[in-house]
Write a protein that holds these residues in place. Structure first.
Motif, short mmCIF file in Angstrom:
data_model
loop_
_atom_site.label_atom_id
_atom_site.label_comp_id
_atom_site.label_asym_id
_atom_site.label_seq_id
_atom_site.Cartn_x
_atom_site.Cartn_y
_atom_site.Cartn_z
N ILE A 257 7.11 -6.74 -1.05
CA ILE A 257 5.94 -5.92 -0.79
C ILE A 257 4.71 -6.68 -1.32
O ILE A 257 4.78 -7.31 -2.38
N SER A 258 3.59 -6.62 -0.60
CA SER A 258 2.39 -7.33 -1.05
C SER A 258 1.95 -6.77 -2.39
O SER A 258 2.16 -5.58 -2.68
N VAL A 259 1.31 -7.61 -3.19
CA VAL A 259 0.96 -7.17 -4.54
C VAL A 259 -0.05 -6.03 -4.50
O VAL A 259 -0.01 -5.12 -5.33
N HIS A 260 -0.96 -6.03 -3.51
CA HIS A 260 -1.92 -4.93 -3.41
C HIS A 260 -1.21 -3.60 -3.15
O HIS A 260 -1.47 -2.58 -3.79
N ARG A 261 -0.29 -3.63 -2.19
CA ARG A 261 0.43 -2.40 -1.86
C ARG A 261 1.34 -1.98 -3.02
O ARG A 261 1.47 -0.79 -3.33
N ALA A 262 1.97 -2.96 -3.66
CA ALA A 262 2.84 -2.65 -4.79
C ALA A 262 2.07 -1.98 -5.92
O ALA A 262 2.51 -0.98 -6.50
N ALA A 266 2.89 1.81 -7.03
CA ALA A 266 3.56 1.86 -8.34
C ALA A 266 2.58 2.12 -9.47
O ALA A 266 2.98 2.54 -10.55
N ILE A 267 1.29 1.89 -9.25
CA ILE A 267 0.33 2.10 -10.34
C ILE A 267 -0.70 3.15 -9.94
O ILE A 267 -0.69 4.28 -10.43
N SER A 268 -1.57 2.80 -9.02
CA SER A 268 -2.72 3.65 -8.72
C SER A 268 -2.32 5.08 -8.39
O SER A 268 -2.76 6.04 -9.03
N ILE D 29 4.06 6.06 10.35
CA ILE D 29 2.60 5.97 10.47
C ILE D 29 2.11 4.62 9.97
O ILE D 29 1.28 3.98 10.60
N GLY D 30 2.63 4.15 8.84
CA GLY D 30 2.21 2.87 8.30
C GLY D 30 3.42 2.07 7.85
O GLY D 30 4.41 1.98 8.58
N ASP D 31 3.37 1.55 6.63
CA ASP D 31 4.49 0.75 6.12
C ASP D 31 5.38 1.57 5.20
O ASP D 31 6.09 1.01 4.38
N GLU D 32 5.33 2.91 5.33
CA GLU D 32 6.10 3.73 4.39
C GLU D 32 7.59 3.44 4.45
O GLU D 32 8.29 3.55 3.44
N VAL D 33 8.09 3.04 5.62
CA VAL D 33 9.53 2.74 5.73
C VAL D 33 9.87 1.50 4.90
O VAL D 33 10.85 1.50 4.14
N GLU D 34 9.04 0.48 4.99
CA GLU D 34 9.32 -0.76 4.25
C GLU D 34 9.22 -0.52 2.73
O GLU D 34 10.04 -1.00 1.95
#
Lengths: 290, 290, 290, 290, 290, 290
Positions: A257-262, A266-268, D29-34
């Protein structure tokens, strides 16, 4: 395991020995290990204060391992279950802690509660978030933490002398306790109090690397992120971010998972529903991971 | 001890005799010993008022020892259990105090509660922090503290005359009781009231030295520290520091922890979460242990 | 007495007859004896109002003795238990008052509650501090205090006609009742109401002398002290001092405690935690016992 | 099925396998599955946040199908019940979640609760609207969501290690939670958090067409209606309209009810009792379906 | 009567027939008898509103006597128990009203509650002070007071059709009901409502003379006193004085208590603790009995 | 019927079939019959909103009759109990709705609750005044009202698929619901919502004539009276008058009570205790019946 007969209850294994076959991973921050050991030697009860996820549970597991498994004391090694943990909540009564009668077939058997097992066997009994427990449990604490070191089991009509190795350890989080759920002075003045906070950046980076398999740079960046998010506390956001969530972010990154999305999931979004705070966290993320 | 059969219940030993084989350590401050003894002779119920950890429990243990063990009265010496203590809490019902039926096998047996045991056997019954108990327990108090000296056991349909040696002793801490948890006048006007406070410095130093094995100088310094911390009460900090915590600090020092750190974990952080108060205590520590 | 078998329950003695073998000591203040007797003759229920410790319980014991033991009525003399007292509290349910089924061995037996025993046997049933009882008990009161004079025992499905000698007597203290715990008009308008206050000084001195064995001068001084302390009520101190506490002071003096210290522990500190009031009482003591 | 014998209880089928024989209909809708899959691989607990009826339940059903049925993992395929859902409410206790003893004939049998079944068998356990549950359930969550991955079954005196495939998933709706029913930080900081919202118009139209059998134009119009109604949230109407209600409107139209009346009963009056809001919705309906 | 065996329970006599062997004494004030009779003929449920002690209970006893005993209807005469009264209170549950299972020996027997007995046998069921009952009882009321006239007995799984003679009658006192304890509109709109007040002076005098054996002049004076005390309601004293208390005063006078003292204990102090109101009443007494 | 043996419980007849042997009397006001039928065909759950006594219960009885008895569907005709009604209240738990174990002799039998009976048999289950029920019941609603159509029976450990004919119908009265007792959006957005009001004057007159046997003129006048009383709602009187009370007035008139008195007891005093509103109603009565 669906049916219980009398024999089952009598022969219940010491199941609470869980998790201390190997040394728990804990990085000491200051002299907390020495102070705890001195308190234990004098059998002074200990209170661990500190925010969510800063390592209090790990610390008491670590100390239990050191005292019962890492030392040469034969009588400590003989204690099958060094640590018995009770996660406190507002429906936890003294009966849950001490034990109850159970009707098995046509026989009444007594089953010890976790506190009684610890008192009997000489374990450390760790009451996590103790102010959440019902008030009648604090009474049990009193007789175990003064010169008497006894546990009255009213339902059996007996008074149990604590095992010489027994110690009571409590935790609580002064940050979000309400006035109604404070420890009474007559309770808290029975404990040596150790304060915990999140680990310094360098040590936190080592923990993140150890537990999430990201490389040292990523771990250092995530630890830096944690430090900055915790500074938001000074701007009205009361809770910080736990080391655990930083590890989560690392684990998601390690799985692609990209660090921004992670950091987003997981944080924000994990620490708050407040969009202002979420935006502030996102800006910190963007600064560290440009 | 996991299984209970009928015989066990019937033959339960007088387990509450705990702790009075030897004379408890207690240093009288004023004439409290004489007043208590006069009240006991007239069988007037006694109320002990005072802050946390100032020695109320020790005092009642000491008096029980003096009256039942230290005197020449044969009938007192015959009481196997001089003192029965009940730590009160908000879930403590009159059933807990008086007794209950228990189903053992296919037989119903009655088990006396602690108050009933004291009433029957002639012990002193000490209800610690009585205002924490449920209101239905105060009713039990009434009939035992006027000219009737009886205990109605509703569940058995009997009324028990108190043993001639029986006495009821209560404690409470007027400092942090809320209005809701005050003693009703109809209850408190049944007791002779003895007020307690922390011991004077010299006596407290003797206690610290006796219980923590530090030398007399260190004990005197810790006692001086205690006196100064208690003066903070005049500056908005409501609770003082108990003698027990001063002893804890001494015990940690005796096990090699520095006196600053020992006072930090056993006094400063043990009595409060307020950083202002913690800082004030730290300054006092720095003055006494430069 | 630890085991209960069926026979025990059936043959339970009339244990509540306690205390009326001899005439209780009571000094009438006004015409309360005549009014009570007239009300009893018309079987009008009686409500006793007044402050803590002014003698309401003694009065009802005295009247019960006069009516059942001191008169020539054979049917009254045949009532084994003239007075059955129930000290009310907030956990007292109608089941406690009326009775319950009990499982004894494999048999279900019914045990009458105190109200039922009084209704059945023709005793006076005295509900002390009735507003403290649970609301469901007031319902029992209604059917017993109008023209029906019945007690419905729902659990047995029967309705009991009250014995011809039965009377219901209630007490309450209007001084410290909250609005929430007032008597409903539909309840209180079923009772003849007698108001009580502390006895006049001369009579109170006689009571103190009778019960504490001090001489008449000391008793008169203590009674004078009581009168002055009660005048503090006009200065914001709501509770007076009960006659019982004056007797306590006398008893301590009779056992060698100085009169100042006796008044301190039995009066000043017994009636209040307020240092202002304690100081005011001390000044009164110093005036009377210079 | 009215009578239960011991055999029945022991042989209870894995009834919770309900609904996953076929692939649930879900439009990502987005990357929720991944993200969910990465979290599952690291066994990180997941929290789904979002408004009423936006598809959280469907999503977790879809993911459970993908992970246990749509993958090649043999050990996952061997899990008979991939998803166990618990709809939380304020009377749901930890006993309901963990299990209880049941008296069957003269035998006591233990019946696992839904959480225990999931922990034992390796299912995903989905606690829907978790903040509605009683506080004692959050304690169960803690030990299952840190490094211990254990479930203490106090009533049996055992501690269960979670199956390697087990995962805990929670949902909650931050929109209408009161302060009293927020997740404690010590709980929420144990979860990766995925936020959900209503689907974009095009995807919502596809869902409406799929589930209500109206033609694509009608479905697009209903989706447009939904989007406009949700914009009312910015004008003080807090709740939007769920996709489900749009489908209801389509189903009524498909059965011959006029579109105006269908939107009236399935949308306008279903989402609010406020006549102002109902009028605003009616105007939107009149614009889209002139 | 202390032991209950199975036969006892089955053969319980119709004990509730109490009090209607003879015609109750009731003086009609207006057309309330005719209206009640018309409502009964149409089996319309009736609500009796009015202050404490104004005769609502007597009225319903009187009507039950007239309808079941004073008429020529054979089917009415065959009803063994014309009136079943339930004094409502906040702990009265629907189980108390409908019935419960009871374990007798090793057999489970069902015992009808008072409402079920009335529904089954065709009695008038009178729920006195119905707003005091728990809310779940109002549900029982609904199905019995619309066209269905049924009583669902959930615990037996049956629905009982009401006997053709059954009628539900409620009372409540609008004067001192709080908002929280009002009748819900969906409940009260099921009843014909008859309002009651204290009887006019002449009739009240006849009642006082009939029930207290004082002469007609004294009765007239007491009735005049009652009327004047009730006028105090216009000066802030909410409650009036019930006819019952006037009768009490008469009964005390008849037993030799002076009329001033009788009015003091049976009226002034019985209706209030407020000294201002007590003084006002005393002045009225002094005017009427100079 | 007082004793229950095992056979009784197993063979309990389908008692809830009550009342639908004949067509219920219902006058449709608008298209509510068509909308309900379309919703039923799509098995969309229905919520009936409207004030007290406006005919919601009759409507659902009417629809149940039409769907199960008045149609040619053989499978509908085979449902023995078309409608199962549950009057909700604050003590109604999910256990009451779903079912419970009962100890019969020495055997444990399971008894279905009303919701389970409906789910199993294919009836319409009508939860009247659903917001009064305990919150744990709304959980049962959720799983039955989305695509799953299941009822989890936790106590048996089974999940029941709803019968194909099953439908859930709820009613509530938005007029006097407090904020605390509103339907949660996650619940109400699962229902098609039909709003009800009192019938128009002409139809209401037909109902009054049909049910009270007064002539058409009187019925029309009473209906006109109802309409005028409901207009008082615009002047601060929140509740209207139900059709039922107008019928009551007609029935009293038909039994010889004057129309003024009949309107007084069946309308004016039945709807309110407020003398202002009673006077306003009396004026309307005087206008219509001069």
């Amino acid at each position: 395991m669906r049916t219980l007969d009398t024999r089952d209850v009598r022969d219940l294994p010491a199941v609470e020995a869980h998790g201390l076959e190997t040394e728990p991973y804990y990085l000491p921050i200051g002299d907390e290990v020495e102070v705890f050991r001195a308190a234990y030697e004098a059998r002074l009860p200990v209170l661990l204060k500190g925010p969510t996820g800063c390592g209090k549970t790990r610390f008491v597991e670590y100390m239990a391992y050191q005292i019962y498994r890492g030392s040469a004391s034969e009588s400590h090694a003989a204690v099958a279950t060094p640590l018995i943990t009770v996660a406190c909540h507002e429906d936890l009564s003294s009966t849950d802690m001490v034990g109850r009668y159970l009707l098995v077939g046509d026989e009444t058997v007594w089953i010890d509660g976790p506190l009684t097992r610890a008192v009997r066997s000489g374990a450390i009994c760790y009451l996590d978030e103790v102010v959440e427990a019902r008030k009648d449990t604090t009474v049990l604490i009193h007789a175990l933490t003064d010169h008497r070191r006894i546990l009255p089991i009213e339902k059996q009509g007996v008074i149990l002398d604590a095992h010489e190795h027994f110690l009571l350890v409590l935790s609580y989080n002064p940050g979000y306790q309400s006035v109604l759920k404070d420890l009474k002075p007559s309770t808290r003045q029975r404990f040596v109090s150790l304060e915990f906070d999140y680990p310094p950046a360098e040590q936190e980076a080592r923990i993140i690397a150890h537990e999430s398999s990201v490389d040292d740079d990523m771990a250092a960046d995530l630890a830096a992120l944690g430090a900055k998010v915790r500074q938001l506390r000074q701007h009205g956001f009361e809770e910080g971010v736990s080391t655990r969530l930083l590890v989560y972010a690392g684990q998601l990154v390690a799985r692609g998972i990209s660090v921004h999305r992670a950091c987003d999931v997981a944080i924000s979004r994990a620490i708050t529903d407040d969009v202002e705070v979420q935006r502030a966290v996102a800006e910190i993320v963007a600064t560290i991971f440009p």
